[in-house]
Design an enzyme around this catalytic site. Structure first.
Site, PDB file in Angstrom:
ATOM      1  N   CYS A 128      -4.064  14.549  26.042  1.00  0.00           N
ATOM      2  CA  CYS A 128      -4.562  14.990  24.728  1.00  0.00           C
ATOM      3  C   CYS A 128      -4.183  16.446  24.432  1.00  0.00           C
ATOM      4  CB  CYS A 128      -6.074  14.833  24.659  1.00  0.00           C
ATOM      5  SG  CYS A 128      -6.604  13.178  25.101  1.00  0.00           S
TER       6      CYS A 128
ATOM      7  N   HIS B 289      -8.308  18.230  18.538  1.00  0.00           N
ATOM      8  CA  HIS B 289      -7.780  16.924  18.952  1.00  0.00           C
ATOM      9  C   HIS B 289      -8.813  15.876  18.546  1.00  0.00           C
ATOM     10  CE1 HIS B 289      -6.892  13.449  21.258  1.00  0.00           C
ATOM     11  NE2 HIS B 289      -7.857  13.662  22.130  1.00  0.00           N
TER      12      HIS B 289
ATOM     13  N   ASN C 164      -7.941   7.701  18.002  1.00  0.00           N
ATOM     14  CA  ASN C 164      -7.498   8.797  18.864  1.00  0.00           C
ATOM     15  C   ASN C 164      -6.039   8.533  19.251  1.00  0.00           C
ATOM     16  OD1 ASN C 164      -6.899  10.304  21.209  1.00  0.00           O
ATOM     17  ND2 ASN C 164      -9.013  10.305  21.901  1.00  0.00           N
TER      18      ASN C 164
END
Ligand code: ACO
Length: 363
Positions: free
Chosen positions: A114, A290, A320
């Protein structure tokens, strides 16, 4: 020394939109559970035989290049960040290079999950500031949907992730790199570009959010799963029939542990970036976290006492997308007029590793 600016930005998501209700047809879940715990309403999934991490990344790259006014022949370095590459090796950097019809220049692959985009941005920033390169193409893309467990067993992970890509072109600003501004310096100071990047990691809980197979660990880090006697004295421990029958070929996440860590590390690394530049949360025009989970972003916003208009979230539409989530959100925010010249923008990430990072930019 010049600073680094984002000269062009683009994003691409596959056409296949999958809603929470669509997922209820393959696993025991509900729209209510997913929205309540994650804020996600829908996500985009790559179309088999059509989309890959590289093809989506290249589509995003073409938009970024056009917006930067840069032709493929002017790119002097490629950085590609992903945890879902087309091939185990070679990486997507050279595949994107080939798809764009470029040869000879360097192509670097970066993982870091991430935090991958900010790690890659930091690496690109160093190359630009030292004058080594003038036009770096940075691509971040993920195709999670090809590797998730869509049975009820994998539901705590699979409902969260989506596919997509973002790309930026990095260039020198032409401005001199200032000393760090003194306390009290107005945020409208003319020194634009990437002000600083901050990278961290701690491998002590590496498996909390991981996909350990297929890997070359040969059972070393999962002793409880090690057979009493290896099937053979050497080799053949990478992909075995036994491995394919086990559930741990899929991503694993200890959700509550990730949540607890994320809401500490996100604010820490955001404040680190602001402090390094003698700025405060009130100077922030936009925080682009993020897109891990809307609940995490809301907790970070609450802890830093940021207004709603200071935090950009779009996880409801894309889920995501790991390394791609920040450039997708930054691109969308820029397209919507939420990122303007001289704005102070903070990018921040936390994810598997654990890794966490931030970048402060005066746009
Ligand atoms: N649909 C319905 N029920 C589900 C689902 C689902 N998709 N997934 C899990 N459940 C069930 C579980 O089986 C469990 O049922 P039980 O009580 O009968 O055993 C119940 O919901 C609670 O399970 P938990 O795993 O404890 O769920 P939790 O409340 O912790 O929520 C979540 C899970 C959303 C993942 C949460 O832990 C979280 O927000 N964690 C943060 C991690 C995160 O969001 N990571 C994003 C990716 S990593 C990154 O980008 C940094």
């Amino acid at each position: 020394m010049p600073r680094t600016k984002i000269a062009g930005i683009g994003m691409y998501v596959p056409k296949n939109v999958v809603t929470n209700n669509d997922l209820t047809r393959v696993m025991d879940t509900s729209d209510e559970w997913i929205q309540e715990r994650t804020g996600i309403k829908e996500r985009h999934y790559a179309i088999p035989f059509e989309d890959t991490t590289t093809t989506m990344g290249v589509e995003a790259a073409k938009i970024a290049l056009e917006r930067a006014g840069v032709s493929t022949s002017e790119i002097d370095f490629i950085i590609f960040t992903t945890i879902s590459p087309d091939y185990y090796f070679p990486g997507c950097g050279v595949l994107a290079q080939r798809a764009l019809g470029i040869s000879d220049i360097g192509a670097l692959d970066i993982r870091n999950q991430c935090s991958g985009f900010i790690y890659a941005l930091s690496v690109g920033d160093q190359f630009i500031k030292t004058g080594m390169y003038k036009n770096i193409l940075l691509i971040a893309a993920e195709t999670h949907s090809y590797g998730l467990d869509f049975s009820t067993r994998g539901r705590n992970v699979s409902v969260i992730f989506g596919d997509g890509a973002g790309a930026v072109v990095l260039q020198p600003t032409g401005a001199e790199l200032d000393e760090a501004p003194s306390p009290g310096v107005s945020p409208s100071s003319p020194s634009r570009g990437i002000l600083s990047t901050h990278l961290h990691s701690d491998g002590s809980e590496a498996e909390m959010l991981s996909m350990i197979n297929p890997g070359f660990h040969a059972g070393k880090f999962a002793p409880e799963k090690k057979p009493a006697k290896p099937a053979q004295p050497y080799g053949g421990l990478f992909i075995t029939k036994q491995l394919l029958e086990k559930e741990d070929i899929y991503p694993y996440m200890d959700g509550p542990a990730v949540f607890k860590k994320a809401i500490i590390k996100f604010p820490e690394v955001i404040l680190e970036a602001l402090t390094a530049n003698h700025l405060q949360t009130s100077d922030l025009r936009l925080l682009i976290p993020h897109q891990a989970n809307l609940r995490i972003s809301q907790m970070v916003q609450h802890k830093l006492k940021l207004r709603d208009d200071q935090v950009y979230n779009n996880i409801d539409k894309y889920g995501n997308t790991t390394a791609a989530s920040i450039p997708i959100a930054l691109c969308e925010a820029w397209e919507n007029g939420k990122v303007k010249d001289n704005d102070i923008i903070c990018l921040a990430a936390f994810g598997s590793g654990f890794t966490w990072a931030s970048a402060l930019i005066r746009w």
